[in-house]
Design a protein around this motif. Structure first.
Motif, PDB file in Angstrom:
ATOM      1  N   ILE A 170      95.980  17.015  -7.310  1.00  0.00           N
ATOM      2  CA  ILE A 170      95.153  16.409  -6.266  1.00  0.00           C
ATOM      3  C   ILE A 170      93.799  17.089  -6.110  1.00  0.00           C
ATOM      4  O   ILE A 170      92.904  16.533  -5.489  1.00  0.00           O
ATOM      5  CB  ILE A 170      95.880  16.306  -4.906  1.00  0.00           C
ATOM      6  N   LEU A 173      90.774  15.088  -6.808  1.00  0.00           N
ATOM      7  CA  LEU A 173      90.212  14.136  -5.844  1.00  0.00           C
ATOM      8  C   LEU A 173      88.861  14.591  -5.320  1.00  0.00           C
ATOM      9  O   LEU A 173      88.172  13.847  -4.646  1.00  0.00           O
ATOM     10  CB  LEU A 173      91.175  13.932  -4.667  1.00  0.00           C
ATOM     11  N   TRP A 177      90.317  17.118  -1.221  1.00  0.00           N
ATOM     12  CA  TRP A 177      91.705  17.051  -1.672  1.00  0.00           C
ATOM     13  C   TRP A 177      92.675  17.541  -0.608  1.00  0.00           C
ATOM     14  O   TRP A 177      93.806  17.076  -0.545  1.00  0.00           O
ATOM     15  CB  TRP A 177      91.907  17.824  -2.969  1.00  0.00           C
TER      16      TRP A 177
END
Length: 190
Positions: A170, A173, A177
């Motif tokens: 993640i 992201l 995140w």
């Protein structure tokens, strides 16, 4: 880079850890026996799965099902019923052996020869959080190309390893995140 969430839910946000959502989804993809272990059909199906071959018997013992062959035979013949603690051990051993057996196939399906799998991340539920304290967190999608660490940790039952592997995913992201450490759901198919 944001820090990990320390006091989740303090203001009323609801959700689960992202890695727990991944575990739930991987368990769904792995399939298996749906009937609960407390029902005779579910118990018998699990016992047959765990005793079908010498390899599965050894894996069941490694997973914590340490009863004598005589007791196991009495359960299979329906002469005796396992205690509640043994039912839990049977179910846990079944999940462990099932995860180990399907991990390689599931990994190949998720990695798709380097193309990866699209993952949908549904943000945490902030409906109970007072308006001034709510954060703008939106639905996100991403393509995960390397599932090796995630699936290996899932198959081994290593919760901390899975949490660390999911965090590494993640981070892609971007700077937000940390807002996706807790989610309502994570969806992907293989």
């Amino acid at each position: 880079m944001p820090e990990r969430t320390i006091d989740f839910g303090k203001f009323g946000a609801r959700g689960i850890k992202g890695s727990d959502a991944v575990v739930r989804q991987l368990d769904d993809l792995a399939g298996g026996i749906v009937t609960p272990v407390t029902v005779k059909r579910g118990l018998m199906a699990r016992l047959h799965y765990l005793t079908k071959t010498d390899h599965s018997r050894a894996a069941a013992k490694d997973a914590g099902l340490t009863v004598t062959d005589r007791t196991l035979q009495a359960w299979l013949e329906g002469k005796r019923r396992p205690t509640k603690a043994n039912l839990e051990r049977i179910d846990a051993a079944y999940r462990t052996v099932r995860r180990h057996n399907v991990a390689k196939h599931l990994l190949a399906r998720l990695n798709r020869d380097g193309r990866g799998t699209r993952v949908e991340i549904h943000p945490l539920n902030q409906s109970q959080v007072p308006r001034p304290l709510q954060r703008l967190v939106e639905y996100r999608t991403m393509n995960v190309r390397r599932w090796d660490r995630i699936v290996d940790a899932w198959a081994a039952g290593d919760h901390q390893g899975l949490d660390d592997a999911w965090e590494d995913v993640i981070v892609d992201l971007g700077s937000q995140w940390g807002q996706y450490e807790y989610v309502t759901n994570i969806g992907f198919a293989a």
